[in-house]
Design a protein around this motif. Structure first.
Motif, short mmCIF file in Angstrom:
data_model
loop_
_atom_site.label_atom_id
_atom_site.label_comp_id
_atom_site.label_asym_id
_atom_site.label_seq_id
_atom_site.Cartn_x
_atom_site.Cartn_y
_atom_site.Cartn_z
N GLU A 9 0.85 -1.19 0.00
CA GLU A 9 0.00 0.00 0.00
C GLU A 9 0.89 1.24 0.00
O GLU A 9 1.98 1.24 0.57
CB GLU A 9 -0.89 0.05 1.24
CG GLU A 9 -1.92 -1.04 1.30
CD GLU A 9 -2.77 -0.96 2.56
OE1 GLU A 9 -2.29 -0.45 3.60
OE2 GLU A 9 -3.91 -1.41 2.50
N LEU A 20 -5.16 6.12 -0.21
CA LEU A 20 -4.63 4.82 0.17
C LEU A 20 -4.73 3.97 -1.09
O LEU A 20 -5.82 3.68 -1.55
CB LEU A 20 -5.42 4.18 1.31
CG LEU A 20 -4.81 2.89 1.85
CD1 LEU A 20 -5.11 2.73 3.32
CD2 LEU A 20 -5.22 1.69 1.07
N SER A 22 -3.70 0.49 -2.94
CA SER A 22 -3.20 -0.88 -2.85
C SER A 22 -2.75 -1.30 -4.24
O SER A 22 -3.44 -1.03 -5.23
CB SER A 22 -4.29 -1.83 -2.37
OG SER A 22 -4.69 -1.50 -1.06
N ARG A 74 3.41 -0.99 4.02
CA ARG A 74 2.64 0.21 3.72
C ARG A 74 3.61 1.39 3.69
O ARG A 74 4.21 1.74 4.71
CB ARG A 74 1.56 0.46 4.77
CG ARG A 74 0.72 1.71 4.43
CD ARG A 74 -0.33 2.01 5.47
NE ARG A 74 0.32 2.46 6.69
CZ ARG A 74 -0.07 2.11 7.91
NH1 ARG A 74 -1.09 1.31 8.08
NH2 ARG A 74 0.57 2.57 8.97
#
Length: 103
Positions: A9, A20, A22, A74
């Protein structure tokens, strides 16, 4: 043998918008490459992401061009501070002290 990929992410929070993203990236992808692959620069065209500090789960990455992504990582892209927090606290304390004197 099929190319292997991992899911990661990329997150960024502007003052008035958050993203955000992905995405699947090939094994061996660096932080810098992942940010480019995410397309986040298109969503925030005024931000120079090459100059922004980045972290992985709140741990600062010193060399984004060298850090190789792991499955589930992330990337957090940090925007520059508008004001130094220490300076803001100092000014707030000085203002409170002045208010106490004028009572």
């Amino acid at each position: 043998m099929a190319d292997r990929s991992i899911e990661i992410e990329v997150v960024y929070a502007a003052v008035d918008d958050q993203a955000l993203i992905s995405l699947q990236v090939p094994v061996g992808t660096t932080v810098t490459q992942a940010i480019e692959m995410s397309g986040i620069a298109v969503r925030f065209p005024g931000v120079d992401f090459s100059q922004c500090p980045v972290g992985i789960f709140a741990k600062l990455v010193d060399s984004p061009a060298e850090y190789v992504m792991q499955a589930g990582d992330r990337i957090e892209v940090y925007r520059p501070l508008l004001a130094d927090p220490k300076e803001v606290r100092r000014l707030r304390a000085a203002k409170a002290a002045q208010a106490r004197k004028t009572r």
